[in-house]
Design an enzyme around this catalytic site. Structure first.
Site, mmCIF file in Angstrom:
data_model
loop_
_atom_site.group_PDB
_atom_site.id
_atom_site.type_symbol
_atom_site.label_atom_id
_atom_site.label_comp_id
_atom_site.label_asym_id
_atom_site.label_seq_id
_atom_site.Cartn_x
_atom_site.Cartn_y
_atom_site.Cartn_z
ATOM 1 N N GLY A 1 0.803 -1.218 0.000
ATOM 2 C CA GLY A 1 0.000 0.000 0.000
ATOM 3 C C GLY A 1 0.829 1.258 0.000
ATOM 4 O O GLY A 1 0.418 2.285 0.523
ATOM 5 N N CYS A 2 1.981 1.212 -0.604
ATOM 6 C CA CYS A 2 2.959 2.304 -0.594
ATOM 7 C C CYS A 2 2.919 3.034 -1.934
ATOM 8 O O CYS A 2 2.590 2.455 -2.969
ATOM 9 C CB CYS A 2 4.340 1.684 -0.347
ATOM 10 S SG CYS A 2 5.737 2.807 -0.401
#
Length: 157
Positions: free
Chosen positions: A34-35
């Site tokens: 989720g970066c």
């Protein structure tokens, strides 16, 4: 100790000896699904496909220490990477890269290429390039795109 003296857990919790990678060029990366840098999985997979048959391996270590960007289980992370980015390189168990619970392999990597004042990993997608003899030759920031590493990888193969 040398890099080949360490053992790490794969995504299924099995111990893997780093000595299994002797004679190969390694790119060791702490990742998160989720970066903002997560799209780098595409470039990592392209490098892997291009050089895996020439002795190149990517070792993927998910890390939830930065903004809680890898909250999923190892299985969920693996499914996400395989489905969204078609990754086929080795996924290891989620780890910590800084602090009292950091993975010993990362303690070693940072001791080899960590800078004088701040050895800590600053964010996900920090990359360590290791030559065929197990020497950590370079550390790259999260912002360094995988394709920028290609010539360095080629020179080590």
């Amino acid at each position: 100790m040398k890099i080949y003296d360490y053992q790490v857990k794969d995504a299924k919790g099995n111990l893997v000896s780093m000595s299994d990678y002797q004679g190969k060029v390694l790119l060791i990366v702490n990742t998160a699904t989720g970066c903002g840098f997560t799209p780098q999985y595409k470039g990592l997979q392209e490098l892997y496909e291009k050089y895996k048959n020439k002795g190149f391996e990517i070792l993927d270590f998910p890390c939830n220490q930065f903004g809680h960007q890898a909250p999923d289980t190892n299985d969920e992370i693996q499914n996400f990477c395989e489905l969204k980015y078609k990754t086929t390189f080795k996924l290891f168990s989620k780890i910590e890269v800084n602090g009292k619970n950091e993975e010993p392999l990362y303690t070693y990597l940072k001791s080899q290429k960590g800078g004088f004042f701040n050895r800590n990993i600053k964010w996900n997608f920090t990359k360590f390039l290791v030559d065929k003899d197990g020497k950590v030759v370079e550390r790259f920031s999260p912002a360094t795109k995988p394709e920028k590493l290609e010539s360095k990888i080629q020179s080590l193969l």
